[in-house]
Scaffold this motif. Structure first.
Motif, PDB file in Angstrom:
ATOM      1  N   THR A  55       1.235  -1.111   0.226  1.00 51.08           N
ATOM      2  CA  THR A  55       0.183   0.064   0.075  1.00 51.08           C
ATOM      3  C   THR A  55       0.963   1.247   0.080  1.00 51.08           C
ATOM      4  OG1 THR A  55      -1.429  -1.125   1.168  1.00 51.08           O
ATOM      5  CG2 THR A  55      -1.713   0.933   1.050  1.00 51.08           C
ATOM      6  N   VAL A  59       0.817   3.801  -2.830  1.00 53.18           N
ATOM      7  CA  VAL A  59       0.363   5.499  -2.370  1.00 53.18           C
ATOM      8  C   VAL A  59       1.722   6.243  -3.163  1.00 53.18           C
ATOM      9  CG1 VAL A  59       0.625   7.028  -0.492  1.00 53.18           C
ATOM     10  CG2 VAL A  59      -1.248   5.506  -0.773  1.00 53.18           C
ATOM     11  N   ALA A  62       1.423   6.631  -7.418  1.00 56.67           N
ATOM     12  CA  ALA A  62       0.249   7.531  -7.453  1.00 56.67           C
ATOM     13  C   ALA A  62       0.432   9.043  -7.210  1.00 56.67           C
ATOM     14  CB  ALA A  62      -0.983   7.207  -6.164  1.00 56.67           C
ATOM     15  N   ALA A  63       1.007   9.391  -5.279  1.00 56.79           N
ATOM     16  CA  ALA A  63       1.767  10.508  -5.439  1.00 56.79           C
ATOM     17  C   ALA A  63       2.486  10.969  -6.070  1.00 56.79           C
ATOM     18  CB  ALA A  63       1.578  10.536  -4.323  1.00 56.79           C
ATOM     19  N   ALA A  66       1.659  13.447  -9.461  1.00 56.35           N
ATOM     20  CA  ALA A  66       0.587  14.185  -9.140  1.00 56.35           C
ATOM     21  C   ALA A  66       1.628  15.265  -8.941  1.00 56.35           C
ATOM     22  CB  ALA A  66       0.142  14.391  -8.228  1.00 56.35           C
ATOM     23  N   ALA A  72      -0.129  15.271  -2.620  1.00 51.53           N
ATOM     24  CA  ALA A  72      -1.239  14.535  -2.896  1.00 51.53           C
ATOM     25  C   ALA A  72      -0.282  12.970  -1.632  1.00 51.53           C
ATOM     26  CB  ALA A  72      -0.781  13.915  -4.096  1.00 51.53           C
ATOM     27  N   ALA A  73       0.551  12.958  -1.430  1.00 45.68           N
ATOM     28  CA  ALA A  73       0.939  11.407  -0.381  1.00 45.68           C
ATOM     29  C   ALA A  73      -0.052  11.372   0.821  1.00 45.68           C
ATOM     30  CB  ALA A  73       2.713  11.438  -0.273  1.00 45.68           C
ATOM     31  N   ASP A  75      -2.873  13.881   0.811  1.00 45.00           N
ATOM     32  CA  ASP A  75      -4.211  13.224   1.203  1.00 45.00           C
ATOM     33  C   ASP A  75      -4.454  11.941   0.759  1.00 45.00           C
ATOM     34  OD1 ASP A  75      -4.737  15.759   1.241  1.00 45.00           O
ATOM     35  OD2 ASP A  75      -4.899  16.658  -1.350  1.00 45.00           O
ATOM     36  N   TYR A  76      -3.463  11.017  -0.252  1.00 45.15           N
ATOM     37  CA  TYR A  76      -3.697   9.592  -0.740  1.00 45.15           C
ATOM     38  C   TYR A  76      -4.268   8.997   0.451  1.00 45.15           C
ATOM     39  CZ  TYR A  76      -3.663  10.801  -5.382  1.00 45.15           C
ATOM     40  OH  TYR A  76      -3.301  11.405  -6.850  1.00 45.15           O
ATOM     41  N   LYS A  79      -6.840   9.530   2.760  1.00 43.39           N
ATOM     42  CA  LYS A  79      -7.813   8.694   2.318  1.00 43.39           C
ATOM     43  C   LYS A  79      -8.024   6.878   2.021  1.00 43.39           C
ATOM     44  CE  LYS A  79      -8.779  11.721  -1.634  1.00 43.39           C
ATOM     45  NZ  LYS A  79      -9.301  11.987  -3.046  1.00 43.39           N
ATOM     46  N   ILE A  80      -6.221   6.005   2.157  1.00 45.80           N
ATOM     47  CA  ILE A  80      -6.515   4.757   2.386  1.00 45.80           C
ATOM     48  C   ILE A  80      -6.701   4.333   3.633  1.00 45.80           C
ATOM     49  CG2 ILE A  80      -5.175   2.791   1.738  1.00 45.80           C
ATOM     50  CD1 ILE A  80      -6.019   4.328  -0.858  1.00 45.80           C
ATOM     51  N   ASN A  98     -14.883  -0.794  -1.716  1.00 46.05           N
ATOM     52  CA  ASN A  98     -14.662   0.093  -3.222  1.00 46.05           C
ATOM     53  C   ASN A  98     -15.884   0.016  -3.977  1.00 46.05           C
ATOM     54  OD1 ASN A  98     -14.917  -2.617  -4.427  1.00 46.05           O
ATOM     55  ND2 ASN A  98     -12.767  -2.453  -5.445  1.00 46.05           N
TER      56      ASN A  98
END
Length: 104
Positions: A55, A59, A62-63, A66, A72-73, A75-76, A79-80, A98
């Protein structure tokens, strides 16, 4: 005493990795370490221990895509972590975590 040694070893390791990857000045390592440790703890305890490092990697990927990876890290990770915190309760209710129809 072991905690101090662990904290020192972690700090030295993170500093070395940041240097090796050329990330100096691009993130606050203290808050980033805390964020990753919190995220992986939430996943390890709420979902799956082996899922925690995977995970964190996802993350990070994904970050990294951005415009502002540090923001972003965070925020993600939030969320996670929330997803992981509710993971077992969603399964017990029989609702997939999901479920896209529940998202705003």
């Amino acid at each position: 005493m072991a905690e101090s040694s662990d904290a020192s070893a972690l700090s030295e390791w993170v500093t070395a990795v940041v240097r090796e990857l050329g990330l100096e000045g691009s993130l606050d390592t203290g808050s980033s370490v805390d964020m990753v440790l919190d995220l992986t703890s939430d996943v390890a305890h709420g979902v799956s221990r082996p899922g925690a490092p995977v995970t964190a990697f996802l993350v990070g990927v994904a970050a990294g895509r951005a415009d502002d990876p540090a923001v972003a890290a965070r925020d993600y990770a939030q969320k996670i972590s929330a997803l992981a915190d509710g993971w077992r309760s969603d399964a017990e209710r029989g609702t997939a975590a999901n479920d896209q129809s529940r998202r705003a």
